[in-house]
Design a protein around this motif. Structure first.
Motif, PDB file in Angstrom:
ATOM      1  N   LYS A  90      11.060  38.600-110.673  1.00 61.53           N
ATOM      2  CA  LYS A  90      11.496  37.899-111.886  1.00 61.53           C
ATOM      3  C   LYS A  90      12.874  37.309-111.672  1.00 61.53           C
ATOM      4  N   ALA A 115       8.562  44.068-116.109  1.00 68.32           N
ATOM      5  CA  ALA A 115       8.599  42.606-116.016  1.00 68.32           C
ATOM      6  C   ALA A 115       8.195  41.976-117.346  1.00 68.32           C
ATOM      7  N   ASP A 117      10.648  39.714-119.687  1.00 67.77           N
ATOM      8  CA  ASP A 117      10.287  38.373-120.170  1.00 67.77           C
ATOM      9  C   ASP A 117      10.402  38.286-121.694  1.00 67.77           C
TER      10      ASP A 117
END
Length: 186
Positions: free
Chosen positions: A105, A129, A133
């Protein structure tokens, strides 16, 4: 009798009960035949899948070193365990080739990191992750706070909030040093 270097008494004395697995939902059908008929009718009325080619923006640049390879080398320990930078646990599984599955990421968006460099990525497990986000990459204030925390950080662990969860992102020293340089020059 020993298990992985621990005696039976060590195991018994240090045993921590595991939480019970959540109950799987139960959704029984009152009338399976009616459900089958209705699903069949819905399927008959459903449109066929169609695909169209669309123009999209695709990143055409890359750094000198592949970030996936670089992250794998930085976050794999001497026991061949690759560690997530947020939950600090081993990545949840290995791929068919034997390497750990992880998600690469980008730490911050292009306004904060406009140039390519392998150090601007994080090695995260799939769950971390997704949280990253959702709670950081879509929140400009959270990205600014993370940038500032890295620049002002004295050690290699930076606080972060993922929704209501307060945690940290941990870096190896080389990664943390590189990030500080990149952020200062950006």
């Amino acid at each position: 009798m020993e298990k992985r270097g621990l005696s039976v008494s060590d195991v018994v004395n240090n045993w921590v009960p595991q939480p019970a697995a959540p109950e799987f939902p139960d959704r029984p059908l009152a009338n399976p035949e009616r459900r089958q008929k209705r699903t069949g009718e819905q399927l008959a009325d459903s449109p066929a899948k169609n695909y169209a080619k669309r123009e999209r923006s695709v990143r055409t640049t890359s750094g000198a070193i592949d970030p996936t390879t670089w992250l794998r080398s930085q976050y794999t320990n001497d026991a061949d365990q690759m560690i997530c930078q947020i939950c600090k646990q081993e990545m949840p599984f290995r791929k068919r080739d034997g390497s750990h599955y992880f998600e690469k990421k980008e730490l911050l968006t292009r306004p904060y990191l406009p140039k390519e460099h392998e150090s601007q990525y994080l090695a995260l497990c799939p769950l971390c992750a997704a949280k990253y986000d959702e709670f950081v990459k879509t929140d400009d204030k959270a990205m600014q706070e993370l940038r500032d925390a890295i620049l002002q950080g004295k050690d290699c662990e930076v606080p972060i909030a993922l929704g209501g969860e307060k945690t940290t992102i941990r870096f190896v020293e080389r990664h943390f040093c590189d990030l500080k340089v990149i952020l200062k020059k950006s």
